[in-house]
Structure formats: C-alpha cells, structure tokens
Design a protein around this motif. Sequence first.
Motif, mmCIF file in Angstrom:
data_model
loop_
_atom_site.group_PDB
_atom_site.id
_atom_site.type_symbol
_atom_site.label_atom_id
_atom_site.label_comp_id
_atom_site.label_asym_id
_atom_site.label_seq_id
_atom_site.Cartn_x
_atom_site.Cartn_y
_atom_site.Cartn_z
ATOM 1 N N PRO A 194 29.554 34.093 60.367
ATOM 2 C CA PRO A 194 30.552 33.874 61.413
ATOM 3 C C PRO A 194 31.049 35.178 62.030
ATOM 4 C CG PRO A 194 31.357 33.078 59.273
ATOM 5 C CD PRO A 194 29.979 33.594 59.073
ATOM 6 N N GLU B 19 36.458 36.370 62.086
ATOM 7 C CA GLU B 19 36.349 35.082 62.782
ATOM 8 C C GLU B 19 36.959 33.933 61.988
ATOM 9 O OE1 GLU B 19 35.310 34.595 65.966
ATOM 10 O OE2 GLU B 19 35.238 36.778 66.029
ATOM 11 N N ARG C 25 27.104 26.802 59.761
ATOM 12 C CA ARG C 25 28.008 27.106 60.889
ATOM 13 C C ARG C 25 29.202 26.139 60.917
ATOM 14 N NH1 ARG C 25 22.975 28.565 63.116
ATOM 15 N NH2 ARG C 25 22.969 30.753 63.739
ATOM 16 N N ALA D 166 31.682 27.224 58.337
ATOM 17 C CA ALA D 166 32.456 28.375 58.824
ATOM 18 C C ALA D 166 33.530 27.894 59.794
ATOM 19 C CB ALA D 166 31.537 29.389 59.490
ATOM 20 N N ALA D 167 33.166 26.993 60.688
ATOM 21 C CA ALA D 167 34.145 26.472 61.654
ATOM 22 C C ALA D 167 35.279 25.722 60.951
ATOM 23 C CB ALA D 167 33.445 25.551 62.665
#
Length: 195
Positions: A94, A98, A132, A135-136
């Motif tokens: 990320p 972030e 991903r 991570a979000a």
Amino acid sequence: MEYLVTMVTRVPDGTTEREVAEVRAREAAHSRELAARGRLLRLWRPPLGPGEWRSIGLFDDAGPEALERTLAAMPLRVWRTDEPTELGPHPADPGPGEVPVAADSEEYLVTYAVDVPSGSGAESPAESRRVRDLAAEGHLIRLWTLPGGGRAIGLWQAPGADRLREILRSLPMADRHTVDTVPLTRHPSDPAQVT
C-alpha cells in the motif's frame, strides 16, 4: 532503500544501572533524530525472553554502507549486534503512510513463502486483489519482497492473533503459504503516529 533490522543488545557483566540508563537515554534521543531525518521509520519489540534486549527497526537509507553508518552511530551499538535484511518493493504494497497504525490493534510481522507449481506465477490476480482489499480495510500496513525470491514480509494489524489468522486464511492462496508470524509491541522510541 528500506531495511528491517533485528537488533540484539547484550550488556556486559559489571555494567552499572546508571551506565545502562545513560546509554539508553542517548539511544532514545538519537532515535528521535533518526526519525526526524526519515531514517528510522518504525521500531518494535518482539516477544522477549528473561533478560533479553531485542528490537526490530524499519530503516530507510541510501544503501548497505549508509545503513551501516547509521547503525554504527547509534549509542547502543557498543553492546548491540545488528542483522539487516534488505526489503524489496512488492506490487501490492500500500505504500508508506497509506494505512494508519491503529491504537486499538496489535501489529505483526508475517513472513510467508508461496509454494506454487513450477511454471505458474507467484501470485494469482485474485490474491493480489485480496491483498489490496485487506490494505484498504486497514489490516495490511506494508508489504515487501525478501531476498531469495518467493518470499515476502508484511506488516499487519488486527485486534488480536485469532483475527489475524482469519485475515490470513482469507487469502485465496492461503493453503499454499508457509507463514511465520511475529507479534510486535511498540517500542517506546517508535516514531509511528498512532490513530
């Protein structure tokens, strides 16, 4: 270049508590300076045995020689040995800053190797998407490749070890991962901003 450095300190017999306190105070001040210069990004303590001093640091430096100069200038180096590992970029990382470090979560370093049949890619598109997504969702803080190929290391956060295991099992290739998890405690000199 980013490096993960395992630092082991062995205080010589006969060292007074006052000497130890003075060196530790200088080390804390120097760590703040390194953080202000962007060289020391994070600092943790892994599980420790009785009488053991061990820290893991995430450093950013120009290369191996520059990192050695940085580490050699740290006051505790008189009693400490350092084991640096160069971290390579990972396409699903990320990126620094972030994903915020959450105050109500525990952090973990998770090293994993993916066992894939020869001729196939190291990661599937579904695996990359899921990483991903994690991570979000704030679970994966950073992700790097390790030297030697086929291995990666991630900095994860979760409310506890059981939840982290659930998160890691949600990866599409989880049945092909060999995983080593190290629970981390924030070091008093950790420069991270906790939200």
